[in-house]
Design a protein around this motif. Sequence first.
Motif, PDB file in Angstrom:
ATOM      1  N   PHE A 179       0.806  -1.216   0.000  1.00  0.00           N
ATOM      2  CA  PHE A 179       0.000   0.000   0.000  1.00  0.00           C
ATOM      3  C   PHE A 179       0.841   1.269   0.000  1.00  0.00           C
ATOM      4  O   PHE A 179       0.450   2.271  -0.579  1.00  0.00           O
ATOM      5  CB  PHE A 179      -0.955   0.008   1.194  1.00  0.00           C
ATOM      6  N   THR A 180       1.998   1.247   0.673  1.00  0.00           N
ATOM      7  CA  THR A 180       2.801   2.468   0.743  1.00  0.00           C
ATOM      8  C   THR A 180       3.381   2.852  -0.605  1.00  0.00           C
ATOM      9  O   THR A 180       3.766   3.991  -0.807  1.00  0.00           O
ATOM     10  CB  THR A 180       3.939   2.319   1.775  1.00  0.00           C
ATOM     11  N   ASP A 181       3.457   1.919  -1.531  1.00  0.00           N
ATOM     12  CA  ASP A 181       3.993   2.215  -2.858  1.00  0.00           C
ATOM     13  C   ASP A 181       2.923   2.689  -3.835  1.00  0.00           C
ATOM     14  O   ASP A 181       3.261   3.103  -4.959  1.00  0.00           O
ATOM     15  CB  ASP A 181       4.688   0.977  -3.445  1.00  0.00           C
ATOM     16  N   LEU A 182       1.669   2.624  -3.467  1.00  0.00           N
ATOM     17  CA  LEU A 182       0.593   3.001  -4.387  1.00  0.00           C
ATOM     18  C   LEU A 182       0.510   4.524  -4.498  1.00  0.00           C
ATOM     19  O   LEU A 182       0.447   5.227  -3.497  1.00  0.00           O
ATOM     20  CB  LEU A 182      -0.737   2.436  -3.908  1.00  0.00           C
ATOM     21  N   ALA A 183       0.519   5.012  -5.729  1.00  0.00           N
ATOM     22  CA  ALA A 183       0.464   6.457  -5.946  1.00  0.00           C
ATOM     23  C   ALA A 183       0.006   6.748  -7.370  1.00  0.00           C
ATOM     24  O   ALA A 183       0.142   5.914  -8.265  1.00  0.00           O
ATOM     25  CB  ALA A 183       1.838   7.073  -5.707  1.00  0.00           C
TER      26      ALA A 183
END
Length: 132
Positions: free
Chosen positions: A54-58
């Motif tokens: 999730f932290t890489d989703l952008a």
Amino acid sequence: MSFVSELKKFAIKGNVVDMAVGIIIGAAFGKIVASFVGDILMPPLGLALGGVNFTDLAFILKEANGDAPAVAIAWGKFVQTVIDFIIVAMAVFVGVKAMNSLKKKEEAAPTAPSAPPKQEVLLEEIRDLLKK
């Protein structure tokens, strides 16, 4: 009253000290919850969703160009922060609810009957004498 004495009086009050302790414990609790969400909760959730971190989703608004970094809306970090908040809110709610139930039990505990005030006893005696 001087500034220093007013400050000392303010700082020594129990509420200020309680608040400071609460803030320090709250900051530590926030780190624990962030670790719980980031290290324990999100990896299995990402795996269940097809190996997504999730932290890489952008959303990339502008690709990186030379030394200039990419311009992106990191919505995955936002999702993780919202999950952190929800877990903290639930933990605080449960804690406050437990404290309130303990407080209600203390209030509901029966107290030993105390002797009536002297005035009341005297008035009862006068009433009884007038009845005769």
